[in-house]
Design an enzyme around this catalytic site. Structure first.
Site, PDB file in Angstrom:
ATOM      1  CG  HIS A  88      39.149  36.727  41.378  1.00 29.38           C
ATOM      2  ND1 HIS A  88      40.017  35.964  42.130  1.00 29.38           N
ATOM      3  CD2 HIS A  88      39.120  37.925  41.950  1.00 29.38           C
ATOM      4  CE1 HIS A  88      40.478  36.689  43.123  1.00 29.38           C
ATOM      5  NE2 HIS A  88      39.953  37.879  43.034  1.00 29.38           N
ATOM      6  CG  ASP A  89      36.213  41.091  42.753  1.00 34.33           C
ATOM      7  OD1 ASP A  89      36.485  39.999  43.256  1.00 34.33           O
ATOM      8  OD2 ASP A  89      36.481  42.187  43.272  1.00 34.33           O
TER       9      ASP A  89
END
Ligand SMILES: CC(C)=CCC/C(C)=C/CC/C(C)=C/C=C/C(C)=C/C=C/C=C(C)/C=C/C=C(C)/C=C/C=C(C)/C=C/CC(C)(C)O
Ligand SMILES: C[S@@+](CC[C@H](N)C(=O)[O-])C[C@H]1O[C@@H](n2cnc3c(N)ncnc32)[C@H](O)[C@@H]1O
Length: 373
Positions: free
Chosen positions: A281-282
């Site tokens: 999710h980064d």
């Protein structure tokens, strides 16, 4: 569902929305004993949304002033609490009343205050408290959410996570990785327990944690699986911190540490289990795919990859798009994804046979297992 039924449902929802928006209906539903409980719940939800930032700041004050520690041995008077927290009695009472209204503290007999149930949960959860303590960076950035959405403002959170927009992240120095690495290490135990309860790592030979930070997850895995070999990949300055932790934990012989760029460098081979914890999710889709393909190249067919992070759309994790959506917006990279979206990326990178493992706290994380195919 066919287009006809979708259109019909949309018209029905539009009527519902017009009704709820009508002030007369709002008064009527609050006055009517049959509808009152629902109306009150919705009004309360609206108040919580409106006041949410203030609640968070009250919690932050409790955490920063160590109120929960102060109350851990039993209830105290306002004067005693004021003395411990270095506040005036008036300020202490204001904080305690706010905390009591949020279930963080509780009013007790003879004018004393004790822990509330949520306060007690925080007292036993240093990981959650560490996350609470870093929120001001996010909240400063969110002071103007519209400017963030329009891309008119560079957020300070992007500097806190400096790897997110660098072409050469390996150049990051010890002082640049220290704050985020310490926060991730402090908050990792909660996530590790969820993942290790959901997936039995002891059936595997070699576990590689990619973007493994300071190695807290691998230490927890090692405690559950005495024969498991461990490998950690992270940026060189973070890898140094992991080495120090493994040395201190007596895991030097079992744990190999690789200071590498997981997007651009070749990854070490030999793992039959790979974990990506709070990593995908980064990244935007392009980089996420680059990372997943890189992992696929490093493992044999049949190896398992676990994606461990908060995922949207999982039952029980509904407000996640708000928190992680704005969090990653301020970070300048990444987004929370639905399980199906992660699976699509995995499929493109050469993984299949997906299974979402049930876990206790989907608000915190979900666990998606995939096999190299
Ligand atoms: C009889 C019974 C069962 C109960 C009666 C009494 C009662 C109510 C007991 C409750 C006991 C109990 C089970 C308590 C449990 C409490 C727990 C588990 C609390 C957990 C709190 C977790 C929190 C507040 C987590 C917050 C997480 C945040 C803010 C996450 C932030 C993540 C970030 C910033 C990640 C960044 C990574 C990046 C950069 C995006 O990749
Ligand atoms: C959000 S943290 C998660 C750390 C750890 N997995 C956890 O859950 O506590 C992301 C990690 O990925 C690492 N990282 C980011 N970009 C990287 C890259 N290009 N190569 C190697 N590691 C990277 C960071 O240094 C950091 O340790």
């Amino acid at each position: 569902m066919t287009g006809f039924w979708e259109d019909w449902l949309d018209r029905l929802r539009a009527r519902r929305d017009r009704l709820i928006a009508n002030p007369k209906f709002q008064r009527w539903s609050l006055a009517n004993p049959l509808t009152r409980p629902i109306a009150r719940r919705r009004a309360r939800a609206a108040l919580d949304l409106t006041a949410g930032f203030v609640y968070s700041q009250a919690l932050f004050a409790c955490a920063r002033l160590k109120l929960f520690d102060a109350l851990s041995d039993g209830p105290l008077t306002v004067a005693e609490i004021a003395d411990r927290l270095a506040l005036t009695e008036d300020a202490a009472r204001r904080l305690l009343d706010a905390a009591a209204s949020l279930d963080l503290a509780e009013r007790r007999a003879r004018g004393r205050y004790g822990l509330g149930q949520i306060g007690a949960a925080f007292l036993g959860n240093r990981a959650a408290l560490a996350l609470v303590e870093h929120q001001p960076i996010l909240y400063n950035d969110l002071a103007d959410p519209v400017a963030l959405l329009r891309g008119e403002k560079r957020a300070a959170l992007a500097d806190y996570w400096p790897y997110s927009d660098l072409e050469q992240p390996k150049a990051l120095q010890a002082d640049q990785v220290a704050p985020y690495s310490a926060l991730m290490a402090a908050s990792q135990p909660m996530v590790a327990e969820e993942a290790l309860d959901a997936y039995d790592v002891s059936r595997r030979k070699r576990l590689m944690d990619v973007g493994g930070g300071e190695g807290v997850f691998l230490c927890a895995a090692a405690a559950r699986a005495p024969d498991l070999q461990l490998a950690l990949v992270d940026l060189p300055a973070v890898a140094d911190r992991a080495r120090a932790r493994f040395d201190a934990a007596g895991l030097t012989a079992r744990a190999e540490v690789f200071g590498r760029d997981f997007l651009r460098d070749e990854l070490p081979a030999g793992a039959d289990l790979v974990t990506l914890i709070r990593i995908v999710h980064d990244q935007d889709d392009e980089r996420a795919l680059q990372l997943l393909r890189n992992i696929r190249r490093a493992v044999e067919k049949g190896a398992t990859l676990l994606i461990v992070e908060a995922m949207s759309g999982v039952k029980g994790a509904e407000p996640l798009d708000a928190y992680y959506g704005f969090y990653t917006l301020a970070m300048g990279k990444g987004e929370p994804r639905r399980v199906g979206e992660i699976e699509a990326l995995l499929r493109e990178a050469g993984f299949g046979e997906f299974s979402l493992r049930p876990n206790a706290l989907p608000t915190l994380t979900s666990i998606l297992a995939a096999k190299a195919v």
